[in-house]
Motif scaffolding. Structure first.
Motif, PDB file in Angstrom:
ATOM      1  N   ILE A 115       0.839  -1.195   0.000  1.00 40.59           N
ATOM      2  CA  ILE A 115       0.000   0.000   0.000  1.00 40.59           C
ATOM      3  C   ILE A 115       0.876   1.249   0.000  1.00 40.59           C
ATOM      4  O   ILE A 115       0.554   2.253  -0.644  1.00 40.59           O
ATOM      5  CB  ILE A 115      -0.960  -0.004   1.203  1.00 40.59           C
ATOM      6  CG1 ILE A 115      -2.014  -1.099   1.022  1.00 40.59           C
ATOM      7  CG2 ILE A 115      -1.658   1.349   1.359  1.00 40.59           C
ATOM      8  CD1 ILE A 115      -2.917  -0.902  -0.183  1.00 40.59           C
ATOM      9  N   GLY A 116       1.987   1.200   0.709  1.00 39.49           N
ATOM     10  CA  GLY A 116       2.903   2.340   0.700  1.00 39.49           C
ATOM     11  C   GLY A 116       3.409   2.650  -0.690  1.00 39.49           C
ATOM     12  O   GLY A 116       3.506   3.815  -1.089  1.00 39.49           O
ATOM     13  N   TRP A 117       3.729   1.611  -1.456  1.00 37.57           N
ATOM     14  CA  TRP A 117       4.187   1.806  -2.839  1.00 37.57           C
ATOM     15  C   TRP A 117       3.066   2.405  -3.686  1.00 37.57           C
ATOM     16  O   TRP A 117       3.301   3.306  -4.502  1.00 37.57           O
ATOM     17  CB  TRP A 117       4.646   0.470  -3.421  1.00 37.57           C
ATOM     18  CG  TRP A 117       5.257   0.578  -4.780  1.00 37.57           C
ATOM     19  CD1 TRP A 117       6.580   0.737  -5.090  1.00 37.57           C
ATOM     20  CD2 TRP A 117       4.567   0.527  -6.043  1.00 37.57           C
ATOM     21  NE1 TRP A 117       6.762   0.794  -6.445  1.00 37.57           N
ATOM     22  CE2 TRP A 117       5.532   0.672  -7.066  1.00 37.57           C
ATOM     23  CE3 TRP A 117       3.237   0.386  -6.408  1.00 37.57           C
ATOM     24  CZ2 TRP A 117       5.216   0.668  -8.417  1.00 37.57           C
ATOM     25  CZ3 TRP A 117       2.904   0.391  -7.754  1.00 37.57           C
ATOM     26  CH2 TRP A 117       3.880   0.523  -8.740  1.00 37.57           C
ATOM     27  N   LEU A 118       1.842   1.919  -3.493  1.00 38.52           N
ATOM     28  CA  LEU A 118       0.710   2.445  -4.262  1.00 38.52           C
ATOM     29  C   LEU A 118       0.441   3.901  -3.910  1.00 38.52           C
ATOM     30  O   LEU A 118       0.103   4.714  -4.784  1.00 38.52           O
ATOM     31  CB  LEU A 118      -0.533   1.588  -4.015  1.00 38.52           C
ATOM     32  CG  LEU A 118      -0.488   0.160  -4.575  1.00 38.52           C
ATOM     33  CD1 LEU A 118      -1.685  -0.643  -4.090  1.00 38.52           C
ATOM     34  CD2 LEU A 118      -0.421   0.173  -6.095  1.00 38.52           C
ATOM     35  N   GLN A 119       0.575   4.239  -2.644  1.00 41.94           N
ATOM     36  CA  GLN A 119       0.398   5.634  -2.245  1.00 41.94           C
ATOM     37  C   GLN A 119       1.432   6.534  -2.912  1.00 41.94           C
ATOM     38  O   GLN A 119       1.134   7.661  -3.310  1.00 41.94           O
ATOM     39  CB  GLN A 119       0.518   5.759  -0.721  1.00 41.94           C
ATOM     40  CG  GLN A 119      -0.645   5.176   0.046  1.00 41.94           C
ATOM     41  CD  GLN A 119      -0.392   5.184   1.542  1.00 41.94           C
ATOM     42  OE1 GLN A 119       0.733   5.012   1.993  1.00 41.94           O
ATOM     43  NE2 GLN A 119      -1.445   5.370   2.312  1.00 41.94           N
ATOM     44  N   GLU A 120       2.641   6.045  -3.037  1.00 38.38           N
ATOM     45  CA  GLU A 120       3.727   6.853  -3.599  1.00 38.38           C
ATOM     46  C   GLU A 120       3.651   6.943  -5.113  1.00 38.38           C
ATOM     47  O   GLU A 120       3.954   7.991  -5.698  1.00 38.38           O
ATOM     48  CB  GLU A 120       5.070   6.260  -3.187  1.00 38.38           C
ATOM     49  CG  GLU A 120       6.279   7.040  -3.707  1.00 38.38           C
ATOM     50  CD  GLU A 120       7.597   6.424  -3.281  1.00 38.38           C
ATOM     51  OE1 GLU A 120       8.654   6.933  -3.733  1.00 38.38           O
ATOM     52  OE2 GLU A 120       7.589   5.436  -2.511  1.00 38.38           O
ATOM     53  N   HIS A 121       3.201   5.871  -5.767  1.00 42.40           N
ATOM     54  CA  HIS A 121       3.286   5.798  -7.224  1.00 42.40           C
ATOM     55  C   HIS A 121       1.927   5.803  -7.929  1.00 42.40           C
ATOM     56  O   HIS A 121       1.900   5.852  -9.164  1.00 42.40           O
ATOM     57  CB  HIS A 121       4.040   4.526  -7.648  1.00 42.40           C
ATOM     58  CG  HIS A 121       5.442   4.461  -7.152  1.00 42.40           C
ATOM     59  ND1 HIS A 121       6.474   5.172  -7.738  1.00 42.40           N
ATOM     60  CD2 HIS A 121       5.994   3.784  -6.116  1.00 42.40           C
ATOM     61  CE1 HIS A 121       7.606   4.922  -7.101  1.00 42.40           C
ATOM     62  NE2 HIS A 121       7.343   4.091  -6.106  1.00 42.40           N
ATOM     63  N   GLY A 122       0.840   5.750  -7.175  1.00 42.53           N
ATOM     64  CA  GLY A 122      -0.456   5.600  -7.818  1.00 42.53           C
ATOM     65  C   GLY A 122      -1.444   6.700  -7.488  1.00 42.53           C
ATOM     66  O   GLY A 122      -1.145   7.668  -6.791  1.00 42.53           O
ATOM     67  N   THR A 123      -2.667   6.524  -8.007  1.00 44.87           N
ATOM     68  CA  THR A 123      -3.793   7.427  -7.759  1.00 44.87           C
ATOM     69  C   THR A 123      -4.986   6.592  -7.334  1.00 44.87           C
ATOM     70  O   THR A 123      -5.270   5.556  -7.952  1.00 44.87           O
ATOM     71  CB  THR A 123      -4.151   8.223  -9.028  1.00 44.87           C
ATOM     72  OG1 THR A 123      -3.013   8.970  -9.453  1.00 44.87           O
ATOM     73  CG2 THR A 123      -5.312   9.172  -8.768  1.00 44.87           C
TER      74      THR A 123
END
Length: 667
Positions: A325-333
């Motif tokens: 989830i941390g990666w998605l927060q940093e790289h996603g919308t």
């Protein structure tokens, strides 16, 4: 004759694996090269776009730190976040954006509160037979088979369905599919009608295409939907991408090799594993094998994980397609900030609404963009339908433009350019226009989060067409604090506003519009008496010229009456798998048992005698209204009205590159 081999440990491994591959598994390798085609959905989306003709695609090749993570450890370290779905760079190289689960989902659970908009692209090639510049159409890589979605009746020869949300955004890796897409339904929440509403025909009648989990999902998994095996086998340039069963075949090779090792009591040496990998994966002679293609050709450590850690290839691929989830927060919308419901604006149909409080500056939605460099390919011409039966090319400008594809209304454009940019993404196609109450704006996407290449803004449209993939994106950003439940509104620009106001002022219903009933309305009414052919002869005003009647041949069996008495008639229809044929209604009377209307009909069906088609008829003397299915005739629904509104949404001038202004006036 006795033969003695003096083999090293590494050579013995190689010899055993050769024996295994050629004697035990060659059939599996061969079958993977000539796998039969499955005739399911010919969907298309961004998966594998831009990968070229490389023989070995590094499918789901995770970076070193991610590929070695255990799925359990990934999910144990997740931070809670109020977002159920994410758009972020796909784990498939070259596939652009992908969709990810933002929380755990149970099997059969719906992934978003409401389904997505779907629209028809009608006979595009028929209408462009005169166009020497019409070659490829990027939307073909993102559309679904309209017949599979019950939308093919709209046109004559070539109807595709643009599914603007999950259907276009989700990628496909057949061996680890985890979501299902369902057919859209007819949606008309404001009951727009061509006899009274200027908005009739300006919006799609298909919506609420829902997506459910096909198994239990962990948070952070990339979501994969089936395009069907045919989508991959008809694109040989993509290389030997594994199909549905190929990971299982590949794992059996690994298991057979492990059995050989166990029987020979061999010790696995690192150099042995390297030799095996180089010979049978990296430098394989099975260049067309989808089974060998199931391995990661550049990842030597994969063999160690398969043999020493007792992993299956399927387990590895699921782990490698999972992000924290941390990666998605940093790289996603976040992909579910908005949901769909009836718009607060008149004539707008459905609208997008805030699913939660959205502070100013929030990226409300990501909008990946599919470009159309020449908007004239969306023009639709008048032609004679009868000539289609003779295969006469009738589409030509001399017949006159009758309208434009509905897709035009869902694309962004600029008055000084032939370019259209058509967005997709969950629910975002429902965002409506209001100049005075707009609470969001579009900006070019953050290249680190979206599939957006800013350098393309510096080049002309010819350069843009040179890369036949979707490489541009907008972000929709909140311009003020938006409360949960507020409608999301965007300013489409002055040109759009003026065009809509002019349309409203000049609009008049077409003659006979008050008598129009679409098939969806007729199919919903199982109570009213259906006029017979003789009724229509006596009173022609009873004729519905835009629809035709079809009948289910299940009702040739009078057992339907027993099911109706028992309340199981719908089960009888669902489980009976009857065929639908064109029919005529000859007689109507009221049933003695319950007073409902019952009919005598004639079925028209085709058979072949000595290879020649023969038209046949069959009479069914006693059927209920549940046997009837009405279908809209081609080019009869509201989207084909000559007075239906058509105009692209506007891109603000400060965002639009000068290099793309190919229609601006010369001094």
């Amino acid at each position: 004759m006795n033969m003695t081999f003096n083999l090293s440990n590494s050579q013995l491994h190689r010899f055993l694996l050769l024996t295994c591959l050629y004697n035990c598994s060659f059939a599996a390798l061969e079958s993977s090269v000539s796998a039969p085609l499955n005739g399911d959905l010919s969907a298309a989306a961004s998966s594998y776009a831009g990968t070229g003709s490389s023989l070995y695609l590094p499918l789901l090749q995770a970076n070193e730190t991610t590929s070695t993570l255990n799925a359990e450890s990934i999910h144990n370290n997740m931070e809670p976040l109020e977002c159920g779905v994410w758009l972020a760079p796909s784990t498939i190289p070259g596939a652009g954006l992908g969709l990810y689960s933002g929380r755990p989902f149970k099997a059969d659970e719906q992934l978003q509160a409401t389904g997505d908009l779907t629209l028809s692209i009608i006979d595009l090639r028929l209408h462009n037979k005169h166009n020497p510049n019409f070659d490829s159409f990027l939307w073909d890589e993102y559309t679904w088979n309209a017949e599979a979605l019950n939308m093919d009746h709209e046109g004559y020869s070539d109807v595709n369905a643009a599914s603007m949300g999950f259907g276009a955004a989700a990628n496909c890796f057949l061996p680890i599919l985890n979501i299902d897409e369902w057919n859209p339904s007819h949606v008309n929440p404001q009951q727009l009608h061509r006899s009274k509403d200027p908005g009739a025909g300006a919006i799609s009648a298909y919506g609420n295409r829902t997506t459910t989990a096909s198994r239990d999902l962990l948070a952070g998994e990339e979501l994969f939907v089936s395009y069907g095996e045919n989508w991959f086998t008809t694109r040989p340039a993509l290389g030997p991408i594994p199909l549905t069963d190929d990971l299982d075949h590949a794992h059996r090779l690994v298991e057979q090799y492990k059995d050989l090792i166990d029987r020979q009591s061999l010790k696995l040496l690192p150099e042995t594993l390297d030799d095996i990998w180089n010979m049978f994966v990296r430098n394989t002679s099975f260049v067309d094998s989808r089974v060998i293609g199931a391995f990661h050709h550049s990842d030597h450590a994969e063999m160690d994980r398969l043999l020493r850690q007792n992993k299956t290839i399927t387990q590895l691929r699921i782990e490698q397609s999972t992000r924290s989830i941390g990666w998605l927060q940093e790289h996603g919308t976040c992909g579910d900030h908005i949901t769909a419901q009836r718009s607060t604006l008149p004539q707008a149909g459905m609208g997008a609404f805030a699913a939660r409080n959205l502070p100013q500056g929030t990226r409300v939605a990501a909008m990946p963009l599919i470009h159309i460099s020449d908007r004239t390919i969306l023009e639709m011409y008048h032609f004679d339908p009868e000539s289609l039966k003779q295969e006469i090319p009738v589409s030509h400008p001399v017949f006159g433009v009758r309208s434009h594809q509905l897709l035009l209304n869902y694309c962004f454009g600029h008055g000084e350019s032939s370019l259209l940019l058509c967005p997709y993404g969950p629910i975002s196609s429902y965002i409506n226009h209001n100049q005075t109450q707009a609470n969001v704006k579009i900006v070019w996407a953050d290249a680190a989060r979206g599939n957006h290449m800013p350098k393309l803004l510096l080049h002309n449209l010819t350069s843009l067409d040179g890369d036949a993939t979707a490489k541009l994106a907008f972000d929709v950003v909140a311009t003020r604090n938006i409360l949960q439940g507020e409608e999301i509104l965007l300013d489409y620009g002055d040109d759009w506003e003026q065009a809509w106001q002019t349309h409203m002022q000049n609009w008049k219903p077409l003659p006979g519009a008050d008598r129009y009933k679409p098939a969806v309305e007729l199919n919903a009414d199982k109570v009213s008496r259906v006029p017979t052919e003789f009724d229509i002869i006596d009173n022609p005003s009873l004729q519905q010229p835009s629809v035709e009647l079809w009948c289910n041949n299940l009702f040739r069996d009078f057992v339907w009456r027993e099911h109706k008495r028992n309340g199981t008639l719908q089960d009888f229809i669902r489980d009976g798998h009857g065929k639908i044929y064109r029919c005529d209604n000859l007689r109507a009377w009221q049933d003695e048992d319950d007073g409902s209307w019952v009919y005598s009909v004639v079925l028209w069906y085709e058979s072949k005698v000595d290879g020649r088609p023969i038209e046949n008829i069959a009479t069914i003397p006693d059927v209920p209204a549940e046997a009837f299915y009405w279908y809209d005739l081609p080019y009869s629904s509201d989207i084909f009205l000559p007075n239906a509104f058509r105009h692209a949404m506007g891109i603000p001038g400060e965002l639009f590159p000068s290099a793309w202004r190919n229609l601006k006036a010369t001094p």
